[in-house]
Design a protein around this motif. Structure first.
Motif, PDB file in Angstrom:
ATOM      1  N   TYR A  19      62.547  49.213   1.795  1.00  0.00           N
ATOM      2  CA  TYR A  19      63.565  49.124   2.846  1.00  0.00           C
ATOM      3  C   TYR A  19      64.539  47.970   2.618  1.00  0.00           C
ATOM      4  O   TYR A  19      65.705  48.054   3.027  1.00  0.00           O
ATOM      5  N   ARG A 106      63.977  54.624  10.040  1.00  0.00           N
ATOM      6  CA  ARG A 106      64.635  53.686   9.120  1.00  0.00           C
ATOM      7  C   ARG A 106      65.413  54.436   8.032  1.00  0.00           C
ATOM      8  O   ARG A 106      66.523  54.031   7.668  1.00  0.00           O
ATOM      9  N   TYR A 107      64.853  55.518   7.524  1.00  0.00           N
ATOM     10  CA  TYR A 107      65.602  56.297   6.530  1.00  0.00           C
ATOM     11  C   TYR A 107      66.754  57.044   7.206  1.00  0.00           C
ATOM     12  O   TYR A 107      67.860  57.130   6.652  1.00  0.00           O
TER      13      TYR A 107
END
Length: 253
Positions: A19, A106-107
Protein backbone atom coordinates in the motif's frame (compact mmCIF):
# COMPACT_ATOMS: atom_id res chain seq x y z
CA UNK A 1 -6.82 -26.88 19.16
CA UNK A 2 -8.38 -23.43 19.03
CA UNK A 3 -5.08 -21.78 19.95
CA UNK A 4 -3.21 -23.83 17.33
CA UNK A 5 -5.70 -22.85 14.64
CA UNK A 6 -5.43 -19.18 15.63
CA UNK A 7 -1.63 -19.28 15.51
CA UNK A 8 -1.76 -20.91 12.09
CA UNK A 9 -3.91 -18.04 10.82
CA UNK A 10 -1.43 -15.50 12.17
CA UNK A 11 1.50 -17.23 10.48
CA UNK A 12 -0.14 -17.19 7.07
CA UNK A 13 -1.80 -13.76 7.29
CA UNK A 14 -0.15 -11.28 4.92
CA UNK A 15 -0.86 -8.27 2.80
CA UNK A 16 -0.43 -8.94 -0.90
CA UNK A 17 -0.58 -5.31 -2.02
CA UNK A 18 2.18 -2.92 -1.03
CA UNK A 19 0.00 0.00 0.00
CA UNK A 20 2.91 2.40 0.52
CA UNK A 21 3.89 1.96 -3.13
CA UNK A 22 0.27 2.33 -4.27
CA UNK A 23 -0.16 5.53 -2.31
CA UNK A 24 3.12 6.95 -3.65
CA UNK A 25 1.92 6.84 -7.27
CA UNK A 26 0.90 10.31 -8.43
CA UNK A 27 -2.47 10.46 -10.19
CA UNK A 28 -1.54 13.68 -12.03
CA UNK A 29 1.61 12.12 -13.46
CA UNK A 30 -0.37 9.03 -14.50
CA UNK A 31 -3.00 11.13 -16.26
CA UNK A 32 -0.39 13.18 -18.11
CA UNK A 33 1.52 10.19 -19.49
CA UNK A 34 1.70 9.85 -23.30
CA UNK A 35 0.03 8.59 -25.39
CA UNK A 36 -2.66 7.89 -22.76
CA UNK A 37 -2.59 7.22 -19.01
CA UNK A 38 -0.41 4.20 -18.17
CA UNK A 39 2.17 3.20 -15.60
CA UNK A 40 4.38 0.10 -15.25
CA UNK A 41 5.61 0.06 -11.63
CA UNK A 42 7.68 -2.59 -9.87
CA UNK A 43 6.72 -4.05 -6.53
CA UNK A 44 3.03 -3.27 -6.14
CA UNK A 45 2.83 -6.73 -4.63
CA UNK A 46 4.82 -7.45 -1.50
CA UNK A 47 7.75 -9.81 -2.08
CA UNK A 48 6.14 -12.50 0.07
CA UNK A 49 2.75 -12.01 -1.55
CA UNK A 50 4.18 -12.22 -5.06
CA UNK A 51 6.09 -15.41 -4.29
CA UNK A 52 3.04 -17.02 -2.70
CA UNK A 53 0.82 -16.23 -5.70
CA UNK A 54 3.52 -17.28 -8.17
CA UNK A 55 3.86 -20.61 -6.42
CA UNK A 56 0.13 -21.32 -6.57
CA UNK A 57 -0.95 -20.31 -10.08
CA UNK A 58 -4.07 -21.97 -11.56
CA UNK A 59 -3.36 -24.89 -13.90
CA UNK A 60 -4.27 -24.96 -17.58
CA UNK A 61 -6.64 -27.83 -16.75
CA UNK A 62 -8.86 -25.27 -15.01
CA UNK A 63 -8.84 -22.95 -18.01
CA UNK A 64 -10.80 -22.59 -21.22
CA UNK A 65 -8.71 -22.68 -24.43
CA UNK A 66 -9.65 -19.79 -26.73
CA UNK A 67 -7.78 -20.31 -29.99
CA UNK A 68 -8.61 -19.11 -33.48
CA UNK A 69 -11.59 -17.07 -32.33
CA UNK A 70 -12.52 -14.32 -34.76
CA UNK A 71 -12.15 -10.81 -33.40
CA UNK A 72 -13.97 -7.65 -34.39
CA UNK A 73 -12.55 -5.37 -37.06
CA UNK A 74 -10.36 -8.06 -38.69
CA UNK A 75 -7.78 -8.25 -35.90
CA UNK A 76 -5.80 -11.46 -35.38
CA UNK A 77 -7.04 -13.96 -32.80
CA UNK A 78 -5.79 -13.54 -29.24
CA UNK A 79 -4.90 -17.19 -28.62
CA UNK A 80 -4.68 -18.17 -24.94
CA UNK A 81 -6.02 -20.19 -22.06
CA UNK A 82 -8.42 -18.16 -19.92
CA UNK A 83 -9.98 -18.47 -16.48
CA UNK A 84 -12.60 -16.05 -15.13
CA UNK A 85 -12.60 -15.64 -11.34
CA UNK A 86 -15.63 -16.72 -9.36
CA UNK A 87 -15.92 -16.97 -5.60
CA UNK A 88 -16.42 -20.74 -5.87
CA UNK A 89 -13.53 -21.47 -8.27
CA UNK A 90 -11.07 -24.05 -6.89
CA UNK A 91 -7.91 -22.06 -6.17
CA UNK A 92 -5.22 -21.91 -3.54
CA UNK A 93 -6.47 -19.71 -0.65
CA UNK A 94 -3.76 -17.18 -1.51
CA UNK A 95 -5.69 -16.10 -4.60
CA UNK A 96 -8.97 -15.70 -2.75
CA UNK A 97 -7.17 -13.62 -0.12
CA UNK A 98 -5.52 -11.45 -2.77
CA UNK A 99 -8.80 -10.84 -4.57
CA UNK A 100 -10.43 -9.94 -1.26
CA UNK A 101 -7.78 -7.21 -0.95
CA UNK A 102 -8.50 -6.01 -4.48
CA UNK A 103 -12.17 -5.74 -3.55
CA UNK A 104 -11.30 -3.76 -0.45
CA UNK A 105 -11.50 -0.04 0.22
CA UNK A 106 -7.79 0.76 -0.11
CA UNK A 107 -7.46 -0.63 -3.63
CA UNK A 108 -10.82 0.92 -4.59
CA UNK A 109 -9.54 4.29 -3.37
CA UNK A 110 -6.34 3.84 -5.40
CA UNK A 111 -8.23 3.20 -8.64
CA UNK A 112 -10.67 6.02 -7.88
CA UNK A 113 -7.76 8.42 -7.33
CA UNK A 114 -5.94 7.36 -10.50
CA UNK A 115 -8.98 7.45 -12.79
CA UNK A 116 -10.80 10.32 -11.12
CA UNK A 117 -14.05 8.45 -10.65
CA UNK A 118 -15.52 5.82 -8.37
CA UNK A 119 -18.38 4.24 -10.33
CA UNK A 120 -16.70 1.05 -11.44
CA UNK A 121 -16.92 -2.71 -10.99
CA UNK A 122 -13.93 -5.05 -10.90
CA UNK A 123 -13.68 -8.39 -12.65
CA UNK A 124 -10.69 -10.72 -12.57
CA UNK A 125 -9.20 -13.28 -14.92
CA UNK A 126 -6.03 -15.16 -15.82
CA UNK A 127 -4.59 -15.43 -19.34
CA UNK A 128 -1.88 -17.95 -20.27
CA UNK A 129 -0.36 -17.53 -23.74
CA UNK A 130 1.66 -20.38 -25.33
CA UNK A 131 4.39 -20.30 -27.95
CA UNK A 132 3.24 -18.54 -31.13
CA UNK A 133 0.44 -16.59 -29.45
CA UNK A 134 0.20 -12.81 -29.55
CA UNK A 135 -2.20 -10.01 -28.66
CA UNK A 136 -2.73 -8.04 -31.84
CA UNK A 137 -2.95 -4.23 -31.53
CA UNK A 138 -6.40 -3.24 -30.34
CA UNK A 139 -8.41 -0.80 -28.25
CA UNK A 140 -10.51 -2.22 -25.42
CA UNK A 141 -14.30 -2.22 -25.33
CA UNK A 142 -15.94 1.01 -24.27
CA UNK A 143 -17.49 -0.64 -21.20
CA UNK A 144 -14.02 -0.73 -19.67
CA UNK A 145 -12.42 2.14 -17.79
CA UNK A 146 -9.08 0.35 -17.84
CA UNK A 147 -7.09 -2.68 -16.75
CA UNK A 148 -4.42 -3.56 -14.19
CA UNK A 149 -2.20 -6.39 -15.43
CA UNK A 150 -0.07 -8.35 -12.95
CA UNK A 151 2.76 -10.33 -14.56
CA UNK A 152 3.86 -13.77 -13.38
CA UNK A 153 6.92 -14.50 -15.53
CA UNK A 154 9.76 -14.89 -13.04
CA UNK A 155 13.45 -14.71 -14.04
CA UNK A 156 13.81 -18.27 -12.73
CA UNK A 157 11.46 -19.73 -15.34
CA UNK A 158 11.25 -17.16 -18.14
CA UNK A 159 13.73 -15.65 -20.59
CA UNK A 160 13.13 -12.02 -21.56
CA UNK A 161 13.94 -12.89 -25.19
CA UNK A 162 10.74 -14.97 -25.33
CA UNK A 163 8.64 -11.80 -25.09
CA UNK A 164 5.56 -11.11 -22.99
CA UNK A 165 5.83 -7.36 -22.47
CA UNK A 166 2.74 -5.25 -23.06
CA UNK A 167 3.37 -2.67 -25.78
CA UNK A 168 1.70 0.75 -25.49
CA UNK A 169 1.09 2.08 -28.98
CA UNK A 170 0.63 5.63 -30.28
CA UNK A 171 -1.06 5.96 -33.68
CA UNK A 172 -0.87 9.81 -33.69
CA UNK A 173 -4.56 9.75 -34.64
CA UNK A 174 -3.85 7.67 -37.76
CA UNK A 175 -6.21 4.70 -37.35
CA UNK A 176 -9.89 4.13 -36.76
CA UNK A 177 -10.24 2.18 -33.50
CA UNK A 178 -12.35 -0.30 -35.51
CA UNK A 179 -9.41 -1.36 -37.66
CA UNK A 180 -6.58 -3.90 -37.61
CA UNK A 181 -3.15 -2.26 -37.87
CA UNK A 182 0.06 -4.23 -37.29
CA UNK A 183 2.69 -3.33 -34.69
CA UNK A 184 5.00 -1.90 -37.34
CA UNK A 185 2.27 0.49 -38.53
CA UNK A 186 2.45 2.59 -35.36
CA UNK A 187 4.77 5.63 -35.34
CA UNK A 188 5.61 5.18 -31.64
CA UNK A 189 5.66 2.20 -29.28
CA UNK A 190 6.51 2.03 -25.57
CA UNK A 191 7.42 -1.40 -24.23
CA UNK A 192 6.65 -2.16 -20.61
CA UNK A 193 8.53 -4.48 -18.26
CA UNK A 194 6.95 -7.84 -17.43
CA UNK A 195 9.71 -9.91 -15.81
CA UNK A 196 9.21 -10.47 -12.10
CA UNK A 197 7.05 -8.42 -9.74
CA UNK A 198 5.78 -5.82 -12.22
CA UNK A 199 2.30 -4.69 -13.13
CA UNK A 200 0.83 -2.34 -15.72
CA UNK A 201 -2.16 -0.06 -15.11
CA UNK A 202 -3.73 1.79 -18.02
CA UNK A 203 -6.87 3.80 -18.62
CA UNK A 204 -8.96 3.07 -21.68
CA UNK A 205 -9.44 6.05 -23.95
CA UNK A 206 -10.65 6.54 -27.51
CA UNK A 207 -7.28 5.48 -28.95
CA UNK A 208 -5.67 3.44 -26.19
CA UNK A 209 -3.94 0.99 -28.55
CA UNK A 210 -1.90 -1.81 -26.99
CA UNK A 211 -0.83 -5.40 -27.63
CA UNK A 212 1.73 -8.15 -27.03
CA UNK A 213 4.12 -9.33 -29.72
CA UNK A 214 4.36 -13.03 -30.58
CA UNK A 215 5.55 -15.26 -27.75
CA UNK A 216 8.59 -17.43 -28.59
CA UNK A 217 8.90 -19.52 -25.43
CA UNK A 218 9.52 -23.28 -25.66
CA UNK A 219 6.55 -25.59 -26.17
CA UNK A 220 4.72 -26.31 -22.93
CA UNK A 221 5.50 -22.94 -21.35
CA UNK A 222 3.18 -19.94 -21.07
CA UNK A 223 3.21 -16.20 -20.55
CA UNK A 224 1.09 -15.85 -17.42
CA UNK A 225 -0.84 -12.75 -16.37
CA UNK A 226 -3.60 -11.95 -13.91
CA UNK A 227 -5.78 -9.04 -14.97
CA UNK A 228 -8.03 -6.74 -12.96
CA UNK A 229 -10.62 -5.38 -15.39
CA UNK A 230 -12.06 -2.04 -14.29
CA UNK A 231 -15.54 -1.77 -15.80
CA UNK A 232 -17.58 1.40 -16.15
CA UNK A 233 -20.73 0.88 -14.06
CA UNK A 234 -22.67 3.54 -15.98
CA UNK A 235 -21.93 2.07 -19.41
CA UNK A 236 -22.60 -1.43 -18.07
CA UNK A 237 -26.03 -0.37 -16.77
CA UNK A 238 -26.95 1.27 -20.09
CA UNK A 239 -25.76 -1.84 -21.92
CA UNK A 240 -27.92 -4.10 -19.75
CA UNK A 241 -31.00 -1.92 -20.29
CA UNK A 242 -30.52 -1.91 -24.06
CA UNK A 243 -30.00 -5.66 -24.02
CA UNK A 244 -33.18 -6.29 -22.06
CA UNK A 245 -35.16 -4.13 -24.47
CA UNK A 246 -33.85 -6.35 -27.26
CA UNK A 247 -34.56 -9.51 -25.29
CA UNK A 248 -30.85 -10.25 -24.80
CA UNK A 249 -29.09 -11.47 -21.66
CA UNK A 250 -26.10 -9.21 -20.96
CA UNK A 251 -23.41 -10.38 -18.55
CA UNK A 252 -21.88 -7.72 -16.32
CA UNK A 253 -18.22 -8.36 -17.17
Amino acid sequence: MLQSFFLKDIVFAMEFLDYKRLEAIEAKRFQQTDPYPWINPAGLLTDAGYERLLGHMPSTDQMTPTFGMQRSHGQKAHDRYALEYRDDVDLDPAWHEFIAELRGKRYHDFIKRMFGRGLFKLNFHWHYAPRGASVSPHCDAQRKLGSHIFYFSSPENWDASWGGDTVILDDHGKFDRKSAPEFEDFPDAYQGESMGNYSLLFQRQAKSWHGVREITCPEGMHRKVFIVVINDRVRAAVRRIKGRLKGEEIRDV
